[in-house]
Write a protein that holds these residues in place. Structure first.
Motif, PDB file in Angstrom:
ATOM      1  N   ALA A 117       0.319  -0.905  -0.231  1.00 41.28           N
ATOM      2  CA  ALA A 117       0.276  -0.205   0.167  1.00 41.28           C
ATOM      3  C   ALA A 117       0.688   1.576  -0.162  1.00 41.28           C
ATOM      4  O   ALA A 117       2.138   0.974   0.277  1.00 41.28           O
ATOM      5  CB  ALA A 117      -1.102   0.240   0.945  1.00 41.28           C
ATOM      6  N   ARG A 118      -0.262   2.050  -0.536  1.00 39.07           N
ATOM      7  CA  ARG A 118       1.541   4.108  -0.773  1.00 39.07           C
ATOM      8  C   ARG A 118       1.501   4.230   0.630  1.00 39.07           C
ATOM      9  O   ARG A 118       3.576   4.682   0.726  1.00 39.07           O
ATOM     10  CB  ARG A 118      -0.048   4.467  -0.807  1.00 39.07           C
ATOM     11  CG  ARG A 118       1.204   6.323  -1.445  1.00 39.07           C
ATOM     12  CD  ARG A 118       0.254   6.801  -2.418  1.00 39.07           C
ATOM     13  NE  ARG A 118      -0.575   6.754  -3.518  1.00 39.07           N
ATOM     14  CZ  ARG A 118       0.041   6.454  -5.365  1.00 39.07           C
ATOM     15  NH1 ARG A 118       1.462   7.030  -4.909  1.00 39.07           N
ATOM     16  NH2 ARG A 118       0.308   5.730  -5.943  1.00 39.07           N
ATOM     17  N   MET A 119       0.854   3.742   1.869  1.00 34.76           N
ATOM     18  CA  MET A 119       1.631   4.525   3.096  1.00 34.76           C
ATOM     19  C   MET A 119       2.756   3.518   3.793  1.00 34.76           C
ATOM     20  O   MET A 119       3.919   3.884   4.407  1.00 34.76           O
ATOM     21  CB  MET A 119       0.459   4.468   4.003  1.00 34.76           C
ATOM     22  CG  MET A 119      -0.743   2.958   4.162  1.00 34.76           C
ATOM     23  SD  MET A 119      -1.578   3.497   5.624  1.00 34.76           S
ATOM     24  CE  MET A 119      -1.647   2.539   6.513  1.00 34.76           C
ATOM     25  N   PHE A 120       2.874   2.531   3.020  1.00 36.29           N
ATOM     26  CA  PHE A 120       3.897   1.544   3.480  1.00 36.29           C
ATOM     27  C   PHE A 120       5.123   1.319   2.717  1.00 36.29           C
ATOM     28  O   PHE A 120       6.200   1.141   3.185  1.00 36.29           O
ATOM     29  CB  PHE A 120       3.081  -0.442   3.819  1.00 36.29           C
ATOM     30  CG  PHE A 120       2.787   0.261   4.761  1.00 36.29           C
ATOM     31  CD1 PHE A 120       2.513   0.138   6.252  1.00 36.29           C
ATOM     32  CD2 PHE A 120       1.246  -0.950   4.979  1.00 36.29           C
ATOM     33  CE1 PHE A 120       1.976  -0.063   7.100  1.00 36.29           C
ATOM     34  CE2 PHE A 120       0.096  -0.812   5.315  1.00 36.29           C
ATOM     35  CZ  PHE A 120       0.343  -0.914   6.958  1.00 36.29           C
ATOM     36  N   ARG A 121       5.425   2.270   1.440  1.00 35.43           N
ATOM     37  CA  ARG A 121       6.516   1.586   0.552  1.00 35.43           C
ATOM     38  C   ARG A 121       7.564   3.275   0.990  1.00 35.43           C
ATOM     39  O   ARG A 121       8.843   2.576   0.626  1.00 35.43           O
ATOM     40  CB  ARG A 121       5.950   2.950  -0.664  1.00 35.43           C
ATOM     41  CG  ARG A 121       5.177   1.644  -1.670  1.00 35.43           C
ATOM     42  CD  ARG A 121       4.691   2.050  -3.098  1.00 35.43           C
ATOM     43  NE  ARG A 121       4.061   2.124  -3.413  1.00 35.43           N
ATOM     44  CZ  ARG A 121       2.774   2.351  -4.481  1.00 35.43           C
ATOM     45  NH1 ARG A 121       2.583   3.605  -4.371  1.00 35.43           N
ATOM     46  NH2 ARG A 121       1.508   1.515  -4.670  1.00 35.43           N
ATOM     47  N   SER A 122       7.295   3.865   1.563  1.00 33.71           N
ATOM     48  CA  SER A 122       8.805   4.557   2.301  1.00 33.71           C
ATOM     49  C   SER A 122       9.089   3.639   2.888  1.00 33.71           C
ATOM     50  O   SER A 122      10.459   3.907   3.470  1.00 33.71           O
ATOM     51  CB  SER A 122       7.366   5.684   3.457  1.00 33.71           C
ATOM     52  OG  SER A 122       7.075   5.172   4.366  1.00 33.71           O
ATOM     53  N   LEU A 123       8.458   2.709   3.694  1.00 36.08           N
ATOM     54  CA  LEU A 123       9.110   1.575   5.228  1.00 36.08           C
ATOM     55  C   LEU A 123      10.062   0.459   4.314  1.00 36.08           C
ATOM     56  O   LEU A 123      10.790  -0.090   4.697  1.00 36.08           O
ATOM     57  CB  LEU A 123       7.973   1.105   5.614  1.00 36.08           C
ATOM     58  CG  LEU A 123       7.233   1.944   6.735  1.00 36.08           C
ATOM     59  CD1 LEU A 123       6.197   1.418   7.460  1.00 36.08           C
ATOM     60  CD2 LEU A 123       8.384   2.529   7.844  1.00 36.08           C
ATOM     61  N   THR A 124       8.855   0.437   2.990  1.00 32.83           N
ATOM     62  CA  THR A 124       9.556  -1.205   2.747  1.00 32.83           C
ATOM     63  C   THR A 124      11.201  -0.784   1.188  1.00 32.83           C
ATOM     64  O   THR A 124      11.519  -1.117   1.009  1.00 32.83           O
ATOM     65  CB  THR A 124       8.682  -1.588   1.637  1.00 32.83           C
ATOM     66  OG1 THR A 124       8.042  -0.917   0.315  1.00 32.83           O
ATOM     67  CG2 THR A 124       8.101  -2.041   2.306  1.00 32.83           C
ATOM     68  N   HIS A 125      10.717   0.741   1.247  1.00 39.62           N
ATOM     69  CA  HIS A 125      11.767   1.405   0.158  1.00 39.62           C
ATOM     70  C   HIS A 125      12.614   2.017   0.794  1.00 39.62           C
ATOM     71  O   HIS A 125      13.695   2.444   0.328  1.00 39.62           O
ATOM     72  CB  HIS A 125      10.571   2.048  -0.895  1.00 39.62           C
ATOM     73  CG  HIS A 125      10.684   1.530  -2.173  1.00 39.62           C
ATOM     74  ND1 HIS A 125       9.561   0.371  -2.258  1.00 39.62           N
ATOM     75  CD2 HIS A 125      10.845   1.327  -3.665  1.00 39.62           C
ATOM     76  CE1 HIS A 125       9.204   0.047  -2.962  1.00 39.62           C
ATOM     77  NE2 HIS A 125      10.080   0.688  -4.316  1.00 39.62           N
ATOM     78  N   ARG A 126      13.057   2.101   1.756  1.00 35.30           N
ATOM     79  CA  ARG A 126      13.782   3.228   3.065  1.00 35.30           C
ATOM     80  C   ARG A 126      15.067   2.689   2.258  1.00 35.30           C
ATOM     81  O   ARG A 126      15.960   1.139   2.545  1.00 35.30           O
ATOM     82  CB  ARG A 126      13.538   2.098   4.528  1.00 35.30           C
ATOM     83  CG  ARG A 126      14.118   3.923   4.756  1.00 35.30           C
ATOM     84  CD  ARG A 126      14.497   3.922   6.442  1.00 35.30           C
ATOM     85  NE  ARG A 126      14.004   5.390   7.434  1.00 35.30           N
ATOM     86  CZ  ARG A 126      13.043   5.714   6.333  1.00 35.30           C
ATOM     87  NH1 ARG A 126      13.572   6.203   5.630  1.00 35.30           N
ATOM     88  NH2 ARG A 126      12.576   7.199   7.760  1.00 35.30           N
ATOM     89  N   GLY A 127      16.104   3.410   2.212  1.00 31.02           N
ATOM     90  CA  GLY A 127      17.569   3.564   1.339  1.00 31.02           C
ATOM     91  C   GLY A 127      17.433   3.187  -0.040  1.00 31.02           C
ATOM     92  O   GLY A 127      18.704   2.352  -0.866  1.00 31.02           O
ATOM     93  N   LEU A 128      16.216   3.100  -1.073  1.00 32.93           N
ATOM     94  CA  LEU A 128      16.334   2.162  -2.045  1.00 32.93           C
ATOM     95  C   LEU A 128      16.009   3.242  -3.346  1.00 32.93           C
ATOM     96  O   LEU A 128      15.537   4.152  -2.727  1.00 32.93           O
ATOM     97  CB  LEU A 128      15.043   0.987  -2.459  1.00 32.93           C
ATOM     98  CG  LEU A 128      15.196  -0.060  -2.147  1.00 32.93           C
ATOM     99  CD1 LEU A 128      14.157  -1.166  -2.460  1.00 32.93           C
ATOM    100  CD2 LEU A 128      16.535  -0.899  -2.431  1.00 32.93           C
TER     101      LEU A 128
END
Length: 171
Positions: A117-128
Motif C-alpha cells: 500500500a502507498r503508506m507502507f512504500r516508504s518503509l519497504t523502500h527505505r534506502g533504495l
C-alpha cells in the motif's frame, strides 16, 4: 551468502544481543526477581480469592481490591526497572538499523510478492533508489521485521519478563 540471508542473520544476532543486555541489566537482578515472585504470588492469591465462594460480599470485595492494588504496584515497580533496559535496547537497535542501512544502501535484498500500500512504500523502500520496482524490499525493512519476529520468539521461549496475567486490561 545472499544479502537477504545476511540481513536475517544480522537481525537474529541483534535480537539475541539485546535480549542478553536486557537479562544482564534487569532480569537477573535480585530486585526484579523479588518483584516477579511477588506478582506471581499475588496473581495466584487474587485468582484464589475470586474463585472462593465463602465470605461476605463487602469484606471479600475489599480483599480483592487490596490484592489488585498490590499487583498493580508490583507491576509498576517492575516496569520502572525495565525502563533502563528499554533505553539501552533502543539505542543498540537504532545503531544496528543505521549500520544495516548504510551497509546495504541502494541494494534490493528481497522482492515482495505483492505491491505494498502507498503508506507502507516508504518503509519497504527505505534506502533504495527511486527507480526501483514497487515490490522491491530494502535491507532496513527486512532487518526491522526480522527483529520484531525474533524478539517475540525470544520473549515467548525465554520467559524472562513478568507473566502476562489476568490483571492486564482485556480490551
Amino acid at each position: 551468502m545472499s544479502d537477504f540471508v545476511a540481513v536475517v542473520v544480522l537481525s537474529l544476532l541483534s535480537s539475541a544481543l539485546t535480549e542478553a543486555l536486557s537479562y544482564v541489566i534487569v532480569y537477573r537482578t535480585e530486585a526484579f526477581q523479588r518483584l516477579k515472585a511477588k506478582v506471581i504470588q499475588t496473581e495466584a492469591r487474587l485468582e484464589e480469592e475470586k474463585n472462593a465462594v465463602s465470605g461476605s460480599g463487602k469484606h471479600r470485595q475489599r480483599r480483592i481490591d487490596g490484592l489488585e492494588t498490590q499487583l498493580a504496584d508490583a507491576r509498576r515497580s517492575a516496569g520502572s526497572l525495565q525502563m533502563r533496559a528499554t533505553l539501552v535496547v533502543g539505542l543498540v537497535q537504532m545503531a544496528a538499523i543505521y549500520a544495516v542501512g548504510t551497509q546495504f544502501s541502494g541494494r534490493v535484498v528481497a522482492t515482495l510478492p505483492f505491491e505494498p500500500a502507498r503508506m507502507f512504500r516508504s518503509l519497504t523502500h527505505r534506502g533504495l533508489p527511486e527507480d526501483s520496482p514497487v515490490s522491491a524490499c530494502s535491507a532496513t525493512f527486512v532487518f526491522v521485521l526480522g527483529g520484531l519476529a525474533f524478539k517475540a520468539i525470544f520473549d515467548r521461549y525465554l520467559q524472562l519478563g513478568l507473566p502476562k496475567g489476568s490483571s492486564l486490561p482485556s480490551w
